[in-house]
Design a protein around this motif. Structure first.
Motif, mmCIF file in Angstrom:
data_model
loop_
_atom_site.group_PDB
_atom_site.id
_atom_site.type_symbol
_atom_site.label_atom_id
_atom_site.label_comp_id
_atom_site.label_asym_id
_atom_site.label_seq_id
_atom_site.Cartn_x
_atom_site.Cartn_y
_atom_site.Cartn_z
ATOM 1 N N SER A 86 12.803 -1.170 -2.000
ATOM 2 C CA SER A 86 12.452 0.044 -1.246
ATOM 3 C C SER A 86 13.366 0.334 -0.063
ATOM 4 N N GLY A 87 13.950 -0.709 0.545
ATOM 5 C CA GLY A 87 14.749 -0.525 1.754
ATOM 6 C C GLY A 87 13.886 -0.307 2.994
ATOM 7 N N THR A 88 12.566 -0.432 2.825
ATOM 8 C CA THR A 88 11.657 -0.207 3.955
ATOM 9 C C THR A 88 11.539 -1.458 4.816
ATOM 10 N N ILE A 89 11.075 -1.241 6.053
ATOM 11 C CA ILE A 89 10.978 -2.377 6.970
ATOM 12 C C ILE A 89 9.570 -2.466 7.548
ATOM 13 N N VAL A 90 9.076 -3.693 7.673
ATOM 14 C CA VAL A 90 7.805 -3.934 8.354
ATOM 15 C C VAL A 90 8.161 -4.294 9.798
ATOM 16 N N PRO A 91 7.579 -3.603 10.789
ATOM 17 C CA PRO A 91 7.947 -3.874 12.176
ATOM 18 C C PRO A 91 7.688 -5.332 12.566
ATOM 19 N N GLN A 93 6.567 -6.625 15.135
ATOM 20 C CA GLN A 93 5.269 -6.807 15.785
ATOM 21 C C GLN A 93 4.177 -7.124 14.750
ATOM 22 N N GLN A 94 4.243 -6.429 13.621
ATOM 23 C CA GLN A 94 3.264 -6.661 12.553
ATOM 24 C C GLN A 94 3.520 -8.011 11.857
ATOM 25 N N ILE A 95 4.797 -8.355 11.736
ATOM 26 C CA ILE A 95 5.126 -9.639 11.115
ATOM 27 C C ILE A 95 4.632 -10.792 11.985
ATOM 28 N N LYS A 96 4.704 -10.595 13.275
ATOM 29 C CA LYS A 96 4.170 -11.601 14.211
ATOM 30 C C LYS A 96 2.676 -11.839 13.948
ATOM 31 N N GLN A 97 1.944 -10.745 13.735
ATOM 32 C CA GLN A 97 0.509 -10.870 13.458
ATOM 33 C C GLN A 97 0.259 -11.600 12.137
ATOM 34 N N VAL A 98 1.063 -11.277 11.120
ATOM 35 C CA VAL A 98 0.926 -11.961 9.827
ATOM 36 C C VAL A 98 1.158 -13.456 10.015
ATOM 37 N N ALA A 99 2.234 -13.798 10.723
ATOM 38 C CA ALA A 99 2.579 -15.213 10.931
ATOM 39 C C ALA A 99 1.467 -15.937 11.690
ATOM 40 N N ASP A 100 0.897 -15.263 12.689
ATOM 41 C CA ASP A 100 -0.148 -15.895 13.495
ATOM 42 C C ASP A 100 -1.438 -16.113 12.699
ATOM 43 N N SER A 101 -1.685 -15.243 11.703
ATOM 44 C CA SER A 101 -2.944 -15.381 10.979
ATOM 45 C C SER A 101 -2.837 -16.345 9.791
ATOM 46 N N LEU A 102 -1.627 -16.690 9.389
ATOM 47 C CA LEU A 102 -1.454 -17.627 8.271
ATOM 48 C C LEU A 102 -1.475 -19.059 8.796
ATOM 49 N N LEU A 140 8.567 -12.738 2.567
ATOM 50 C CA LEU A 140 8.615 -11.289 2.794
ATOM 51 C C LEU A 140 10.063 -10.843 2.983
ATOM 52 N N PRO A 141 10.617 -10.092 2.020
ATOM 53 C CA PRO A 141 11.954 -9.539 2.252
ATOM 54 C C PRO A 141 11.820 -8.397 3.258
ATOM 55 N N ASN A 142 12.626 -8.428 4.303
ATOM 56 C CA ASN A 142 12.501 -7.403 5.345
ATOM 57 C C ASN A 142 13.862 -7.116 5.974
ATOM 58 N N PRO A 143 14.475 -5.944 5.711
ATOM 59 C CA PRO A 143 14.038 -4.855 4.844
ATOM 60 C C PRO A 143 13.755 -5.327 3.420
ATOM 61 N N GLU A 190 0.852 -1.190 0.000
ATOM 62 C CA GLU A 190 0.000 0.000 0.000
ATOM 63 C C GLU A 190 0.889 1.242 0.000
ATOM 64 N N GLU A 191 0.256 2.403 -0.144
ATOM 65 C CA GLU A 191 0.939 3.697 -0.080
ATOM 66 C C GLU A 191 1.933 3.720 1.090
ATOM 67 N N GLY A 192 3.117 4.237 0.847
ATOM 68 C CA GLY A 192 4.116 4.317 1.915
ATOM 69 C C GLY A 192 4.717 2.963 2.275
ATOM 70 N N TRP A 193 4.636 2.001 1.333
ATOM 71 C CA TRP A 193 5.239 0.675 1.531
ATOM 72 C C TRP A 193 4.699 -0.031 2.772
ATOM 73 N N GLN A 194 3.399 0.161 3.009
ATOM 74 C CA GLN A 194 2.748 -0.556 4.108
ATOM 75 C C GLN A 194 2.250 -1.900 3.589
ATOM 76 N N LEU A 195 2.316 -2.904 4.454
ATOM 77 C CA LEU A 195 1.853 -4.239 4.085
ATOM 78 C C LEU A 195 0.335 -4.306 4.296
ATOM 79 N N PRO A 196 -0.439 -4.659 3.241
ATOM 80 C CA PRO A 196 -1.897 -4.710 3.413
ATOM 81 C C PRO A 196 -2.342 -5.937 4.202
ATOM 82 N N ALA A 197 -3.544 -5.870 4.769
ATOM 83 C CA ALA A 197 -4.079 -6.979 5.571
ATOM 84 C C ALA A 197 -4.150 -8.267 4.758
#
Ligand SMILES: *Cc1c(COP(=O)(O)O)cnc(C)c1O
Length: 343
Positions: free
Chosen positions: A149-154, A156-165, A142-145, A121-128
């Motif tokens: 882009s060189g951007t990073i997903v926190p 904490q958010q990656i934990k939520q992604v992992a838990d929901s998959l 997920l490449p992180n960074p 999404e806008e600003g290199w945010q990971l969508p739901a």
């Protein structure tokens, strides 16, 4: 199938090379000594199939419970191959964000599997949608960074992604040594979190080919069954082991490169570029003139290689690796010259 196109690798010496995110500094002297020593050792013998010395050194350097949490590979690209081969069968699928590391798509193609790209999404945010499970979905990468882009997903958010998959999530931490956080803690909490690392970028060993996986021991044990028996050679195991023992060198070089990155980003912004704040050893930038390809070609004609990247249905831009200060100065000068001329 479509081939994956790696960045240009011209013969050494001809170009200032800022196109494939290598370290501009040679590896630590201890690594060079280890390579020399290994080269005069028993090369008539096969290497240690599990690269035990490396696994021990990596576990120690990263504060892991033990070497059984590490799987060594011939570059992290090989680790990614092992992961896709292990988890994604014909007719199944993997997921990746977009724009990101498109090698994942090639790895799916090899398996006769499909891939699903989820746009940032806008600003290199990971969508739901990135964390939504699906029946045929077997692996999420997920490449992180992220690259480019060189951007990073926190984390904490990656934990939520992992838990929901309900399939494994690969966090490709090729550039994580340049960032402030990583996902190693998540590996112990969740069997489905798999972290890949490489020695190609931060350790200055792209020419050596060494990468590794950090995962729970039962996952490592299963994946070890499908790797080549001797996937890492004696010389690279010695080099990688010595590299893991060179944490002070790493901290020093990372600090220097991050400083150069900040300076480069500031100078590019002054020239009118839109520069994405980076947590890696490169920056992604676009210019309002949209003359990205022309800038790339102008620099190439002056023996400076940067990466022009075009992502269909998304756009294009320039990815410039962090070099030495002198290399970056030369690059900035030529970009300025291009902009002056095209006014
Ligand atoms: C460079 C890179 C790799 C590959 O690393 P190797 O260890 O050299 O194979 C993997 N993932 C990403 C995102 C990269 O940029």
């Amino acid at each position: 199938m479509k081939p994956y196109a790696p960045g240009e690798q011209p013969p050494p010496g001809k170009f200032i090379k800022l196109n494939t995110n290598e370290n501009p500094y040679p590896p630590p002297p201890e690594v060079v000594s280890a390579i020399t020593a290994a080269a005069s050792g028993p090369l008539n013998r096969y290497p240690d199939p599990m690269a035990t010395s490396f696994r021990r050194a990596a576990a120690e350097a990263l504060g892991l419970p033990g070497p059984e949490w590490v799987l060594a590979g011939n570059g992290s690209d090989e680790i990614l191959t092992i992961l896709v081969r292990g988890f994604v069968g014909e007719g199944q699928s993997l997921r990746l964000p977009y724009p990101s590391y498109i090698l994942y798509r090639t790895l799916a193609d090899i398996q006769g599997a499909s891939w699903e790209q989820v746009p940032f999404e806008e600003g290199w945010q990971l969508p739901a949608a990135f964390g939504q499970s699906r029946d045929d979905l077997r692996l999420v990468l997920l490449p992180n960074p992220n690259s480019p882009s060189g951007t990073i997903v926190p984390s904490q958010q990656i934990k939520q992604v992992a838990d929901s998959l309900d399939c494994p999530l690969v966090v490709d931490e090729a550039y994580v040594d340049f960032a402030d956080e990583n996902c190693l803690d998540l590996v112990a909490e969740n069997e489905n979190v798999l972290v890949t690392r490489t020695l190609s970028k931060s350790y200055g060993l792209a020419g050596m080919r060494f990468g590794f996986l950090v995962a729970q021991p039962q996952v490592v044990a299963e994946l070890a069954k499908i790797k080549d028996s001797y996937n890492c050679d004696t010389i690279s195991i010695a080099a990688a082991t010595a590299a893991m023992h060179s944490q002070d060198w790493l901290a020093e070089k990372v600090a220097a490169m991050n400083q150069t990155r900040q300076r480069m980003a500031g100078e590019l912004a002054k020239m009118g570029f839109d520069v994405v704040p980076s947590h890696a050893n490169f920056v992604w930038c676009t210019h309002p003139t949209g003359q990205h390809k022309a800038i790339y070609e102008y620099l190439k004609a002056s023996q400076i290689l940067i990466r022009y990247m075009e992502f269909p249905e998304w756009g294009d831009g320039l990815r410039i690796s962090v070099g030495t200060d002198e290399q970056i100065d030369a690059c900035l000068l030529m970009i300025q010259r291009f902009l002056d001329q095209s006014e």
